[in-house]
Scaffold this motif. Structure first.
Motif, PDB file in Angstrom:
ATOM      1  N   GLU A  68       0.832  -1.202   0.000  1.00 43.91           N
ATOM      2  CA  GLU A  68       0.000   0.000   0.000  1.00 43.91           C
ATOM      3  C   GLU A  68       0.867   1.253   0.000  1.00 43.91           C
ATOM      4  OE1 GLU A  68      -3.424   1.999  -0.438  1.00 43.91           O
ATOM      5  OE2 GLU A  68      -3.239  -0.186  -0.340  1.00 43.91           O
ATOM      6  N   MET A  69       1.974   1.212   0.772  1.00 43.67           N
ATOM      7  CA  MET A  69       2.874   2.362   0.805  1.00 43.67           C
ATOM      8  C   MET A  69       3.456   2.624  -0.581  1.00 43.67           C
ATOM      9  SD  MET A  69       4.493   4.823   2.271  1.00 43.67           S
ATOM     10  CE  MET A  69       4.461   4.674   4.060  1.00 43.67           C
ATOM     11  N   ASN A  70       3.873   1.555  -1.273  1.00 42.07           N
ATOM     12  CA  ASN A  70       4.443   1.737  -2.616  1.00 42.07           C
ATOM     13  C   ASN A  70       3.420   2.341  -3.570  1.00 42.07           C
ATOM     14  OD1 ASN A  70       6.882   0.675  -1.813  1.00 42.07           O
ATOM     15  ND2 ASN A  70       6.471  -1.384  -2.584  1.00 42.07           N
ATOM     16  N   LYS A  71       2.165   1.897  -3.468  1.00 44.73           N
ATOM     17  CA  LYS A  71       1.114   2.463  -4.328  1.00 44.73           C
ATOM     18  C   LYS A  71       0.914   3.943  -4.053  1.00 44.73           C
ATOM     19  CE  LYS A  71      -2.708   0.176  -4.403  1.00 44.73           C
ATOM     20  NZ  LYS A  71      -3.841  -0.663  -3.964  1.00 44.73           N
ATOM     21  N   GLN A  72       0.890   4.320  -2.767  1.00 43.42           N
ATOM     22  CA  GLN A  72       0.650   5.717  -2.415  1.00 43.42           C
ATOM     23  C   GLN A  72       1.830   6.595  -2.847  1.00 43.42           C
ATOM     24  OE1 GLN A  72      -2.205   6.761  -1.475  1.00 43.42           O
ATOM     25  NE2 GLN A  72      -3.104   4.726  -1.149  1.00 43.42           N
ATOM     26  N   VAL A  73       3.065   6.088  -2.691  1.00 39.25           N
ATOM     27  CA  VAL A  73       4.241   6.847  -3.132  1.00 39.25           C
ATOM     28  C   VAL A  73       4.189   7.044  -4.635  1.00 39.25           C
ATOM     29  CG1 VAL A  73       6.743   6.776  -3.394  1.00 39.25           C
ATOM     30  CG2 VAL A  73       5.699   6.171  -1.204  1.00 39.25           C
ATOM     31  N   ALA A  74       3.849   5.975  -5.366  1.00 41.91           N
ATOM     32  CA  ALA A  74       3.776   6.071  -6.823  1.00 41.91           C
ATOM     33  C   ALA A  74       2.734   7.087  -7.244  1.00 41.91           C
ATOM     34  CB  ALA A  74       3.449   4.700  -7.419  1.00 41.91           C
ATOM     35  N   LEU A 122       3.926  10.682  -6.446  1.00 44.90           N
ATOM     36  CA  LEU A 122       4.977  11.180  -7.351  1.00 44.90           C
ATOM     37  C   LEU A 122       4.431  11.464  -8.744  1.00 44.90           C
ATOM     38  CD1 LEU A 122       7.967   8.893  -6.317  1.00 44.90           C
ATOM     39  CD2 LEU A 122       7.789  11.355  -5.960  1.00 44.90           C
ATOM     40  N   LEU A 123       3.497  10.621  -9.197  1.00 41.64           N
ATOM     41  CA  LEU A 123       3.005  10.777 -10.565  1.00 41.64           C
ATOM     42  C   LEU A 123       1.868  11.790 -10.657  1.00 41.64           C
ATOM     43  CD1 LEU A 123       2.960   7.108 -11.921  1.00 41.64           C
ATOM     44  CD2 LEU A 123       4.500   8.939 -12.577  1.00 41.64           C
ATOM     45  N   PHE A 124       0.911  11.711  -9.705  1.00 46.57           N
ATOM     46  CA  PHE A 124      -0.316  12.513  -9.824  1.00 46.57           C
ATOM     47  C   PHE A 124      -0.482  13.563  -8.731  1.00 46.57           C
ATOM     48  CE2 PHE A 124      -1.443   8.112 -11.277  1.00 46.57           C
ATOM     49  CZ  PHE A 124      -1.264   8.374 -12.624  1.00 46.57           C
ATOM     50  N   ASN A 125       0.554  13.616  -7.817  1.00 50.99           N
ATOM     51  CA  ASN A 125       0.495  14.568  -6.705  1.00 50.99           C
ATOM     52  C   ASN A 125      -0.797  14.381  -5.899  1.00 50.99           C
ATOM     53  OD1 ASN A 125       2.152  16.621  -5.514  1.00 50.99           O
ATOM     54  ND2 ASN A 125       0.511  18.088  -5.958  1.00 50.99           N
ATOM     55  N   SER A 126      -1.172  13.122  -5.710  1.00 49.44           N
ATOM     56  CA  SER A 126      -2.430  12.822  -5.021  1.00 49.44           C
ATOM     57  C   SER A 126      -2.333  11.441  -4.399  1.00 49.44           C
ATOM     58  CB  SER A 126      -3.600  12.869  -6.006  1.00 49.44           C
ATOM     59  OG  SER A 126      -4.787  12.416  -5.388  1.00 49.44           O
ATOM     60  N   PHE A 127      -3.021  11.285  -3.238  1.00 45.31           N
ATOM     61  CA  PHE A 127      -3.161   9.965  -2.647  1.00 45.31           C
ATOM     62  C   PHE A 127      -4.266   9.194  -3.385  1.00 45.31           C
ATOM     63  CE2 PHE A 127      -1.234  12.218   0.948  1.00 45.31           C
ATOM     64  CZ  PHE A 127      -0.221  11.324   1.274  1.00 45.31           C
ATOM     65  N   ILE A 128      -4.232   7.870  -3.307  1.00 45.85           N
ATOM     66  CA  ILE A 128      -5.228   7.028  -3.954  1.00 45.85           C
ATOM     67  C   ILE A 128      -6.300   6.666  -2.945  1.00 45.85           C
ATOM     68  CG2 ILE A 128      -5.640   4.842  -5.143  1.00 45.85           C
ATOM     69  CD1 ILE A 128      -2.706   4.851  -5.915  1.00 45.85           C
ATOM     70  N   ALA A 129      -7.528   7.021  -3.258  1.00 54.07           N
ATOM     71  CA  ALA A 129      -8.638   6.635  -2.394  1.00 54.07           C
ATOM     72  C   ALA A 129      -9.116   5.241  -2.765  1.00 54.07           C
ATOM     73  CB  ALA A 129      -9.790   7.643  -2.532  1.00 54.07           C
ATOM     74  N   PRO A 130      -9.604   4.466  -1.823  1.00 59.16           N
ATOM     75  CA  PRO A 130      -9.998   3.076  -2.132  1.00 59.16           C
ATOM     76  C   PRO A 130     -11.223   2.979  -3.022  1.00 59.16           C
ATOM     77  CG  PRO A 130     -10.605   3.653   0.113  1.00 59.16           C
ATOM     78  CD  PRO A 130      -9.776   4.791  -0.393  1.00 59.16           C
ATOM     79  N   ASP A 131     -12.033   4.064  -3.131  1.00 54.60           N
ATOM     80  CA  ASP A 131     -13.250   3.982  -3.939  1.00 54.60           C
ATOM     81  C   ASP A 131     -13.023   4.419  -5.376  1.00 54.60           C
ATOM     82  OD1 ASP A 131     -12.700   6.541  -3.313  1.00 54.60           O
ATOM     83  OD2 ASP A 131     -14.763   7.110  -2.786  1.00 54.60           O
ATOM     84  N   LYS A 132     -11.759   4.644  -5.744  1.00 54.36           N
ATOM     85  CA  LYS A 132     -11.462   5.000  -7.131  1.00 54.36           C
ATOM     86  C   LYS A 132     -11.454   3.715  -7.958  1.00 54.36           C
ATOM     87  CE  LYS A 132     -10.815   9.394  -6.317  1.00 54.36           C
ATOM     88  NZ  LYS A 132     -11.739  10.401  -6.824  1.00 54.36           N
ATOM     89  N   ASN A 133     -12.426   3.597  -8.901  1.00 57.45           N
ATOM     90  CA  ASN A 133     -12.573   2.348  -9.648  1.00 57.45           C
ATOM     91  C   ASN A 133     -11.306   1.959 -10.412  1.00 57.45           C
ATOM     92  OD1 ASN A 133     -15.209   2.034  -8.789  1.00 57.45           O
ATOM     93  ND2 ASN A 133     -16.035   3.240 -10.493  1.00 57.45           N
ATOM     94  N   PHE A 134     -10.659   2.953 -10.985  1.00 53.88           N
ATOM     95  CA  PHE A 134      -9.503   2.652 -11.840  1.00 53.88           C
ATOM     96  C   PHE A 134      -8.369   2.003 -11.047  1.00 53.88           C
ATOM     97  CE2 PHE A 134      -5.575   4.088 -14.055  1.00 53.88           C
ATOM     98  CZ  PHE A 134      -5.733   3.329 -15.195  1.00 53.88           C
ATOM     99  N   GLY A 153      -7.383  -4.439  -5.217  1.00 52.33           N
ATOM    100  CA  GLY A 153      -6.109  -5.108  -4.931  1.00 52.33           C
ATOM    101  C   GLY A 153      -5.066  -5.002  -5.998  1.00 52.33           C
ATOM    102  N   ASN A 154      -4.822  -3.810  -6.458  1.00 52.87           N
ATOM    103  CA  ASN A 154      -3.758  -3.647  -7.445  1.00 52.87           C
ATOM    104  C   ASN A 154      -2.397  -3.738  -6.746  1.00 52.87           C
ATOM    105  OD1 ASN A 154      -5.487  -3.099  -9.685  1.00 52.87           O
ATOM    106  ND2 ASN A 154      -5.884  -1.090  -8.777  1.00 52.87           N
ATOM    107  N   THR A 155      -1.856  -4.913  -6.694  1.00 48.32           N
ATOM    108  CA  THR A 155      -0.578  -5.104  -6.000  1.00 48.32           C
ATOM    109  C   THR A 155       0.579  -4.994  -6.978  1.00 48.32           C
ATOM    110  OG1 THR A 155      -0.698  -7.485  -6.342  1.00 48.32           O
ATOM    111  CG2 THR A 155      -1.621  -6.617  -4.298  1.00 48.32           C
ATOM    112  N   ILE A 156       1.714  -4.615  -6.438  1.00 44.21           N
ATOM    113  CA  ILE A 156       2.921  -4.507  -7.266  1.00 44.21           C
ATOM    114  C   ILE A 156       3.672  -5.829  -7.156  1.00 44.21           C
ATOM    115  CG2 ILE A 156       5.091  -3.272  -7.566  1.00 44.21           C
ATOM    116  CD1 ILE A 156       3.742  -0.809  -6.402  1.00 44.21           C
ATOM    117  N   THR A 157       3.693  -6.554  -8.238  1.00 41.34           N
ATOM    118  CA  THR A 157       4.283  -7.894  -8.208  1.00 41.34           C
ATOM    119  C   THR A 157       5.748  -7.904  -8.603  1.00 41.34           C
ATOM    120  OG1 THR A 157       3.566  -8.278 -10.475  1.00 41.34           O
ATOM    121  CG2 THR A 157       2.076  -8.962  -8.726  1.00 41.34           C
TER     122      THR A 157
END
Length: 925
Positions: A783-789, A792-804, A808-812
């Motif tokens: 989750e930390m890696n997703k939020q950092v990404a 850095l890219l969108f200058n925004s945190f990711i909310a869990p209700d964002k469909n896109f 469980g989009n995990t970084i494999t």
């Protein structure tokens, strides 16, 4: 008779010219007074045989002869070294005459018929040898080999039938070796036919004739020969067709169309050339070898004064390189030779003369130009005299020399070299492992003396404008009007003033010892400067350590080139910019195929210091790092993750052409940045607050402790309040957020830990819900890696209700750089969403590979994007349809296009369910 022979010396009995001593037990039981009426056995056992002081391999020997029921005879010889037998009707005493009868029919002018009648002989014979070479040398010291050979055949005088077959693994005569000889001969009343095949004829270390085959047919003094051979890479193929007439005092050779191929050039021997060699007479008429405009014409001329016959060879545009390889491999010579060689009085005290020119002459690939040659050799005295001169733009010299190959005292060589202008790059082949480039013009007055085994060069060389480049550091230095003294086996540099390409000054001194430019050894060759260019390498020169450094330095060279030590003490100048690059070799490309090795011309593609096998150089550098030198540690060239720092420390760097790079020491970073450069279009520099890198040998295993920060401004943090709930809030709160990255572990694969920090005086920093969410991120690495990404890219945190971004989009993809985190997250997001939309039939693949050239501006950055669709037609059939986009490629730029899109298609068929065995058909642009 039984006897115990305790000592006998065959030389004292005049049976041998050498001291040959024999002892052993004898058991003799035979009748007869010569070998032809010998019947019975004669045996020697428990024996020893000594030649001078050398014991020969000898233990027993048995000679046996008996009559067979049909009236024929069998004679056998058995020993440790040889088994031989002859069966039939024969007379050993008349064997030489029996063979003479046959040979007289083939060569009557050369071999006389027996004077007496020879009894009818009809026999077979067989000889098998083991280790007989030491016995062969007793017959003639020039002979050798014949071990493990097999020779058999038959002779029938009544039917005029002669056969001989021989298989000989090795035969030596006068240091010439013949390997794997296969001989078959058949003779009748008037004709002899012989086939000889030899795997290799070794004349010298550099001259071989592999695959030699000879066919010979002889009848009444005329032999028709067909010879095919080669000489490895030099003589690709040779075919000689001729008839040889045997005369009572010589031979006459008539040539039929023949050819030979030298360095892929086919030479034709024109037909009807004829050579006659007789006692006191020789005649050659138009023996012409031709390849395009190259010619060799051999003829004879009559001297107008002495009436002597001379052999004359006229050469026209002869390529020196093609034929020099037969005589020597170093130095390499090139050019076109035109001139006349004359052999005077070939039957008397003959001598050889040559006059001609070599156009476009070059030595060791250094162009000299037109060279005049005048040489002569006296075969009686052994004196060879020659004069060579050139008057070209870069080479003006005159060489006057003499060489006596019959001089046993040792004063064989006496050569004077005067050079008004000569390029010192002629020394490059001999010093190339130390100095990668040498150039400049010099005047010299040198003398070469000594023997063929040990030559000396003495005199002085004054270099007008010279330069050299040190092979390891790639630094070029200039010098002007400096004199180098050549003494016996020694080159004294004196004290020479040097300048680098930036006009900074230094000095070099010391001596080099050598044996005529071989076996170099350095004696305290010392390079010293207060400020000069001391390192100027690129990744091409050394992929593990490179850069540009200006500063103070002391470099010494000591020892022979087989164990050369180069010590460098240096410190970068604080007033000039210096830059060092340390790639870790790490990359985000982790899915390499381990069963494929990419090779180029038979060798693995790898970085290496160019040096011959006998050269062993160790470079030992002690560097004092200071803030005047920037050090870039490249974590991943493909993602562009780079640590740039300035600081201080003491580093010991050791590397050799036969040992790996090692670094020891600690580097403390006082200021710098960790650049996260996402695929050339998004640059996010992290500021380094503090950090250190400690090396303990392996450069890739350095221990790091780096703390980096990135400030994201005006981040919408209101979504943090909505985490974990289904409701949405219209409340919008923006705040600066600092991303803190802590890199620890080893340099090649560091561990990355992230955390978020809010401004201390902000309301958000006191909000329990927001602080709790930020703390939860720290406990969930994915989750930390997703939020950092996202930050850095969108200058925004990711909310869990964002469909896109949900479900469980995990970084494999395992990664050790921030760039790897972002690339892996994006690829994962694209694949998840597309696979979901098509029920798993279609997914994406994306591979973005930038090339980061750290020594050029950012506009020079290049990228290659490979992307497309993966279509799963069945559980075992996959189609990949996509393409490559090259951005800012230098080749594409030549056609005025910024980018080039090229298609790819691939078809994979999984042969078994788990896909471990598969067939891949593909087309790649």
């Amino acid at each position: 008779l039984d006897a115990d022979l305790q000592h006998i010396n065959l030389k004292n009995l005049h049976f041998s010219n050498d001291n040959i001593e024999l002892k052993g037990l004898f058991s003799l039981n035979f009748t007869g007074n010569n070998i032809d009426n010998f019947l019975g056995t004669a045996r020697v056992y428990n024996a020893s045989l000594k030649h001078d002081t050398t014991m020969l391999s000898f233990d027993s020997l048995t000679l046996a002869s008996f009559l067979t029921p049909d009236g024929s005879k069998s004679l056998t010889l058995q020993s440790n070294q040889v088994d031989a037998e002859i069966n039939g009707k024969f007379s050993i005493m008349q064997l030489p005459d029996a063979f003479k009868i046959f040979l007289n029919r083939y060569y009557p002018a050369y071999i006389q018929a027996p004077r007496y009648a020879v009894i009818n002989q009809d026999f077979t014979f067989a000889i098998k040898t083991r280790d007989v070479s030491e016995y062969i040398r007793l017959i003639d010291k020039r002979l050798g080999g014949l071990n493990n050979s097999s020779i058999n055949g038959s002779l029938n005088l009544a039917n005029s039938d002669l056969k001989i077959n021989a298989v000989i693994p090795e035969f030596v005569f006068d240091d010439k070796r013949f390997e794997n000889i296969d001989l078959k001969g058949n003779g009748n009343r008037d004709t002899l036919r012989t086939d000889v095949a030899v795997d290799d004829v070794i004349i010298s270390d550099s001259l071989h004739f592999p695959g030699t085959k000879l066919q010979l047919t002889a009848n009444n003094d005329v032999s028709v020969i067909h010879l095919k051979t080669s000489a490895g890479k030099t003589l690709n193929d040779a075919e000689l067709n001729a008839s040889i007439q045997t005369l009572s005092d010589g031979i006459k050779v008539h040539f039929y169309p023949s050819s030979f191929i030298v360095n892929d050039k086919k030479w034709q021997l024109e037909k009807d050339g004829q050579l006659t060699v007789r006692r006191r007479f020789i005649d050659a008429s138009e023996i012409k070898f031709v390849h395009e405009d190259q010619q060799i014409i051999i003829s004879t001329e009559l001297d107008d004064v002495t009436d002597e016959t001379h052999i004359v060879a006229k050469l026209q545009n002869l390529n020196i390189e093609d034929f020099a390889a037969f005589a020597f491999s170093r130095p390499s010579v090139k050019g076109l030779l035109t001139g006349t060689a004359t052999v005077r009085d070939p039957f008397g005290k003959f001598g050889i003369e040559f006059k001609g020119t070599a156009d476009s002459f070059s030595l060791e690939n250094k162009y000299i130009g037109k060279t005049n040659i005048d040489a002569s050799a006296n075969t009686v005295t052994g004196a060879v005299k020659f004069k060579v001169d050139a008057n070209e733009k870069d080479y003006v010299f005159n060489i006057d020399g003499a060489y006596n190959y019959k001089d046993s005292v040792g004063n064989q060589v006496d050569i004077n070299i005067y050079a008004g202008r000569i390029n010192i790059n002629l020394l490059q082949p001999y010093l190339g492992s130390i100095f990668s480039e040498m150039d400049g013009f010099a005047q010299s007055n040198l003398k070469i003396t000594g023997s063929a085994v040990h030559k000396y060069i003495t005199g002085d060389v004054t270099v007008e404008d010279g330069s050299l480049k040190i092979a390891y550091t790639q630094c070029k230095y200039l010098f002007k009007n400096e004199t180098i003294a050549f003494r016996k086996d020694e080159i004294d540099l004196g004290s020479m003033k040097l300048r680098d390409t930036l006009n900074n000054e230094g000095s070099v001194s010391g001596k080099m010892y050598h044996r005529f430019f071989q076996d170099f050894s350095f004696d305290n060759v010392r390079f010293e400067t207060a400020k000069m260019l001391v390192l100027n390498t690129t990744k091409k020169d050394n992929s593990q350590f490179y850069g540009n450094v200006k500063g103070s330095a002391l470099m010494t060279l000591n020892g022979p080139v087989t164990n050369l030590i180069m010590n460098i003490e240096g410190e970068p100048s604080i007033f000039d910019s210096s830059h060092i690059y340390l790639p870790t070799g790490s990359t985000k490309e982790s899915n390499t195929v381990d069963y494929i090795e990419f090779i180029q011309f038979g060798s693995l593609m790898a970085d290496s210091i160019k040096a011959n096998e006998s050269t062993n150089i160790v470079v030992n550098m002690n560097l004092t790092a200071n803030p005047g030198c920037k050090i870039d540690v490249i974590l991943d060239e493909e993602t562009g993750d780079i640590i740039k720092g300035q600081g201080s420390g003491l580093l010991n760097i050791r590397v050799g052409n036969k040992e790996p790079l090692s670094i020891r020491g600690r580097y403390d970073i006082t200021e710098g940045e960790y650049t996260f450069n996402f695929q050339t279009f998004l640059k996010k520099p992290f500021t380094l607050n503090r950090g250190s890198i400690t090396w303990n040998g392996d450069p890739m295993q350095a221990q790091i402790d780096l703390l980096a920060e990135y400030l994201a401004k005006n981040v919408d943090i209101s979504s943090l309040k909505g985490f974990g709930s289904s409701s949405t809030s219209s409340f919008s709160q923006k705040e600066d957020v600092t991303i803190i990255s802590h890199l620890t572990g080893v340099l090649q694969k560091p561990l990355i830990a992230f955390e978020f920090r809010l401004p201390e005086r902000s309301d958000a920093s006191r909000d329990y819900v927001i602080q709790k969410k930020l703390e939860d991120f720290k406990n969930d690495q994915n989750e930390m890696n997703k939020q950092v990404a996202s930050l850095l890219l969108f200058n925004s945190f990711i909310a869990p209700d964002k469909n896109f971004l949900s479900q469980g989009n995990t970084i494999t993809l395992a990664t050790s750089t921030i760039g790897g985190v972002i690339s892996g997250w994006l690829t994962n997001v694209f694949n998840k969403q597309l696979s979901k939309a098509t029920n798993g039939v279609i997914s994406t693949y994306i591979d973005i590979n930038p090339t980061v050239n750290l020594q050029q501006s950012a506009t020079q950055l290049q990228a290659n994007v490979r992307a497309g669709l993966q279509i799963l037609l069945s559980s075992r059939l996959i189609i990949l349809l996509g393409g490559n986009l090259d951005y800012n490629n230098s080749v594409i730029a030549q056609v005025q296009r910024k980018g080039l899109l090229t298609p790819d298609i691939s078809l994979e068929w999984l042969l078994n369910k788990d896909g471990t065995v598969r067939v891949v058909g593909f087309n790649r642009s």
